[in-house]
Design an enzyme around this catalytic site. Sequence first.
Site, short mmCIF file in Angstrom:
data_model
loop_
_atom_site.label_atom_id
_atom_site.label_comp_id
_atom_site.label_asym_id
_atom_site.label_seq_id
_atom_site.Cartn_x
_atom_site.Cartn_y
_atom_site.Cartn_z
N GLN A 136 0.82 -1.21 0.00
CA GLN A 136 0.00 0.00 0.00
C GLN A 136 0.86 1.25 0.00
OE1 GLN A 136 -3.55 0.24 -0.37
NE2 GLN A 136 -2.87 -1.77 -1.09
N HIS A 169 1.83 3.14 -3.34
CA HIS A 169 0.91 4.02 -4.05
C HIS A 169 1.47 5.42 -4.19
CE1 HIS A 169 -2.81 1.89 -4.92
NE2 HIS A 169 -2.78 1.32 -3.72
N GLU A 185 -8.87 3.80 6.09
CA GLU A 185 -9.50 3.44 4.81
C GLU A 185 -9.65 1.92 4.72
OE1 GLU A 185 -8.67 4.02 0.03
OE2 GLU A 185 -6.98 3.94 1.42
N HIS A 186 -8.53 1.21 4.83
CA HIS A 186 -8.52 -0.25 4.84
C HIS A 186 -8.10 -0.74 6.22
CE1 HIS A 186 -7.41 0.80 0.59
NE2 HIS A 186 -8.30 -0.12 0.31
N ASP A 238 -8.35 -4.01 -3.81
CA ASP A 238 -7.93 -3.07 -4.84
C ASP A 238 -8.32 -3.54 -6.23
OD1 ASP A 238 -6.81 -1.28 -3.08
OD2 ASP A 238 -4.75 -1.96 -3.36
N HIS A 241 -53.59 23.48 5.23
CA HIS A 241 -53.25 22.05 5.23
C HIS A 241 -54.47 21.24 5.63
CE1 HIS A 241 -49.13 23.24 4.73
NE2 HIS A 241 -48.65 22.02 4.94
#
Length: 427
Positions: free
Chosen positions: A257, A260, A325-326, A359, A418
Site C-alpha cells: 500500500q 501508491h 480506509e482499509h 484493490d 393544510h
Amino acid sequence: MKVLRHPEQTGELLRDRLEPWRAYEELLEYVRAIVEDVRRRGDEAVIEYTRRFDGVDLTEAGLRVSEEELEEAYGSVPDGFPEAVEEVRGRVLKVSEEILKRLRVEVSLGDASIKVEPRPLDSAGCYIPGGRASYPSTAIMAATPAAAAGVGRIIACTPPGPDGRVNPATLVALDLCGVREVYRVGGAQAVAAMAYGTETIRPVRVVVGPGNRYVTAAKMLVSQAVRVDVPAGPSELLVLADSTADPRLVAMDMVSQAEHDPDAVCGLVTDSEELALKVVGEVEELLRVCPRGEVASESLSRNGFAVICSSIEAALEFVNMFAPEHLELHVGDPEELMDGVRSAGLVLVGPQTPTTLSDYWAGLSHVLPTGGFAHSHSGLSVLDFVRLVGFVECTAEGLRDSMRVVELLSRVEGLPNHLEAVAWRLR
C-alpha cells in the site's frame, strides 16, 4: 517507521483523525481560486492549469480523448487485459445489483401503501488518478456502480501523461465500463470542470473518485453545486494483529500500500511488542529489495508506524479512533472483533484477504474514505448514483382516519389550509 505506545504516545497521531477537516482548512483557500477560475473561464483555465501542473499543452490536442486514441489503446494493452477488466467489472456489477434490489421497499399500512424505489441520477463524472501510476482498476471501481445504477451519461477525467495522452489501460477499462466521454484533465481543475461545466465538458450531477489532497479539497468545494462521494486519497492501511500474525505478511501488505504514493499512510496496531518489532524489521528488509522501493520507503519513513497497546481491546479502540480506509484483521479469531469495528472504510478479514484483493478483484469498490473521514462516510457504491423516490397512495378511509392528526398538527403549526386540503375532500 515510528514505534509508539498507546495511549501515551499516540495523541498527536490521532488528533487530526478525529477532526479530519482540519487538514484541509488552509488548502481550501488555495484550491478555491482554481475552482472559481475554471468556473469563470472554462476551457481556457483548464488548459492553463494543465500546462502549469502537468507540463502538457492541450491547445492543439483538445481536452477530449478521440476515438482514434481509444482504438490505439486497445492495441497497446497486454493480452488478456480486456478479459480481466470484464471479470472484475462483473463482480462489482453483481454486488451493485444486489444492493439495488434491497433498496426497493413496499409497505402496506392498511389504508395507505408506501413504495420506495431508487432512481438513477442522469449523469456522473468519475475522477481517475494518474501521475506516479496508472489506475485502470479505479476506472472499474468508479464507473461500474454508476452503470449498475442506470446513469445515462458517465464521463471521466484523468491526468495526461508527459506526451499528452491518457494511459491506454485506463482508457480501455473506462470504455469497457460504459464511459463514452474521457477528458485528459487532472487535478482540481478536472473536478471543477465536471461540476460546473466548460465549453467542452458538460456538467454532471455527481463527481466521484479518489485523488490527491488538491482533488479532495476541490470535491469539498464543489459539493455546494453537485453531489460528491467520499473524501478519498491518498491510500491508507491499518493492520490489527495479535501474536498469531505472520510478520512477513503484515510487512508485505504495508509495503504494497505504501508504494501508491509518498503520502500514503500505513500502520500496525497490536498487543504484541514482539510482533511489532518483527514487522518493523521485515519492512526494512523488504524496502531494500522491492521494486518501487523509493516511493514505499518515503511513505513509510514519513507516515508509517507501529502502535503497541496493552490489550487487543485497546488496539480495537485505537482502530475506531483512527478510522482507516482499509483495515486488515490478522488475529486468531477475526470474527470475534468484527462487530467491534465501528469506523473503517473496508474490513479485510483474515490473513488470506490482503488489501490487494479489494484493490483489484473482490467486488466492492476500492474508492473509500481516508484521512479519518471513515468516522462519517461510507465507501463508494451504487448508492452514490441513485436517489430514493417515495410513492404514497391513500384510500378514502385512510384520508378520513388522518383527520384527527392533520387537524391537530396543522393547528399547532399555524397552517390552516393544510387541514382544508383534507377536509374539502371529505366534504
